[in-house]
Design an enzyme around this catalytic site. Structure first.
Site, PDB file in Angstrom:
ATOM      1  CB  CYS A  63      -0.911   0.005   1.228  1.00  0.00           C
ATOM      2  SG  CYS A  63      -1.805   1.563   1.460  1.00  0.00           S
ATOM      3  NE  ARG A 132     -12.017   0.930   0.010  1.00  0.00           N
ATOM      4  CZ  ARG A 132     -10.895   1.625  -0.017  1.00  0.00           C
ATOM      5  NH1 ARG A 132      -9.769   1.127   0.481  1.00  0.00           N
ATOM      6  NH2 ARG A 132     -10.856   2.851  -0.540  1.00  0.00           N
ATOM      7  CB  THR A 134      -7.654   2.469   4.667  1.00  0.00           C
ATOM      8  OG1 THR A 134      -7.929   3.628   5.481  1.00  0.00           O
ATOM      9  CG2 THR A 134      -8.838   2.198   3.754  1.00  0.00           C
ATOM     10  CE1 TYR A 199      -4.660   1.219  -5.369  1.00  0.00           C
ATOM     11  CE2 TYR A 199      -3.452   3.292  -5.358  1.00  0.00           C
ATOM     12  CZ  TYR A 199      -3.570   1.967  -4.977  1.00  0.00           C
ATOM     13  OH  TYR A 199      -2.593   1.398  -4.195  1.00  0.00           O
TER      14      TYR A 199
END
Length: 345
Positions: A63, A132, A134, A199
């Site tokens: 990430c 989400r 994260t 993304y």
């Protein structure tokens, strides 16, 4: 086990939302969820306080939003001030549905908090949270709650609020005289068109949305390539917060992101200035130490039993990424202080 760990164990987990189901607008474009925990660090009455030993940073090797926080933490010498741990995913879909796990730790539990899932800290902070869970996620070790997951500003807090705890020769990654320009570049160029641009391409659900993100990504790389023709780093002779943010996307494009795209216009390695710049940054230990190329490039079909197997499954383990990224470059010739990459106050 302490009472607080017992409470964490009892948190009710929720299934992780899927980006392509919950973060797509009517035009098929990816609209990233906002950060939930954005309380700032500072001296104000409602702001978080920088305290040594109070916080724990969770991040993931793949990430880039969290990778930049781990790099800045090490650059500034905050290792003894902010503890750290990695999260990841198992291959078990029953576990993956709950998001990030402590896969690198004994018994799958964070050794400091006893948690199995990152989500536990989110639901302690907000039981009604539906987004989400994260990384980066900064956890308060007094309450075992997420207090900040704002990747837009977290590195800036490390650079400013945590200054009293930085090592004596810590670099000034966020110089006062450049903050306005750095913020503008980070927020209006890097985030929409490069960091999140990848993304926007990968999660696009319409060709129109994909093409828009594709063109903006490459147009911006062209601008950056020209900018780096005459200066060593994005803001001149010294590494700044912006360089960290660009670096983490560059390291992932040719190694991972490309697999989720259609025909690409150019690889990062095809930009002479950007490619040399990226290798110049990789020479810095904090950048190298926090970049896990083989994990980023992990193949999807490790058994290789199908007729057609993706490139990374076939070859990624055989590529010497460190040697590739350590190949010589002459970026220092652009600097007035060739042997000094950081501004030290």
């Amino acid at each position: 086990m302490s009472d607080i760990k017992k409470k964490i164990k009892a948190v009710n987990l929720k299934r992780r939302p899927v980006e392509t189901k919950t973060e797509i607008d009517k035009n098929g474009a990816f609209q990233r969820q906002p950060n939930r925990f954005t309380r700032a660090f500072g001296d104000g009455p409602d702001e978080l306080k920088a305290v040594a030993g109070k916080y724990r940073l969770f991040w993931a090797k793949g990430c880039h939003w969290s990778n930049r926080a781990s790099i800045v933490r090490e650059l500034l010498g905050l290792q003894d001030t902010i503890s750290i741990n990695l999260v990841g995913h198992t291959d078990d879909p029953r576990r993956r549905q709950y998001g990030w796990e402590f896969v690198y730790d004994k018994d799958g539990r964070d050794p400091v908090t006893g948690a199995e899932y990152l989500a536990e800290f989110y639901y302690r902070a907000d039981p009604d949270y539906t987004g989400r869970t994260t990384v980066p996620a900064l956890i308060d070790l007094d309450t075992y709650e997420v207090v900040n997951n704002d990747y837009h500003r977290l590195t800036n807090y490390f650079e400013v609020a945590f200054k009293p705890f930085q090592k004596p020769d810590a670099p000034d990654l966020y110089p006062q005289e450049l903050r306005h320009d750095i913020d503008h570049f980070n927020d209006n160029v890097l985030f929409p068109y490069v960091n999140n641009g990848t993304y926007r391409m990968m999660f696009a659900q319409s060709l129109e949305a994909y093409n828009e993100a594709f063109e903006q990504f490459y147009d911006t790389l062209d601008i950056i390539e020209k900018r780096l023709m005459t200066q060593r780093f994005l803001f001149g002779d010294y590494v700044t917060d912006s360089d960290v943010r660009l670096f983490v996307t560059l390291t992932r494009f040719d190694t991972h992101y490309y697999r989720n795209l259609g025909p690409i216009k150019r690889r990062i390695i095809d930009y002479p200035n950007i490619w040399g710049y990226a290798r110049d940054l990789y020479e810095i230990p904090a950048f190298k130490n926090n970049t896990y190329f083989h994990e980023i490039a992990r193949g999807w079909d490790t058994k290789k039993e199908k007729l057609f197997v993706d490139f990374n499954s076939r070859f990624a383990d055989s590529i010497d990424f460190d040697a590739l990224w350590s190949s010589p470059q002459n970026r220092k010739l652009l600097s007035k202080t060739p042997e000094q990459k950081f501004l030290i106050h």
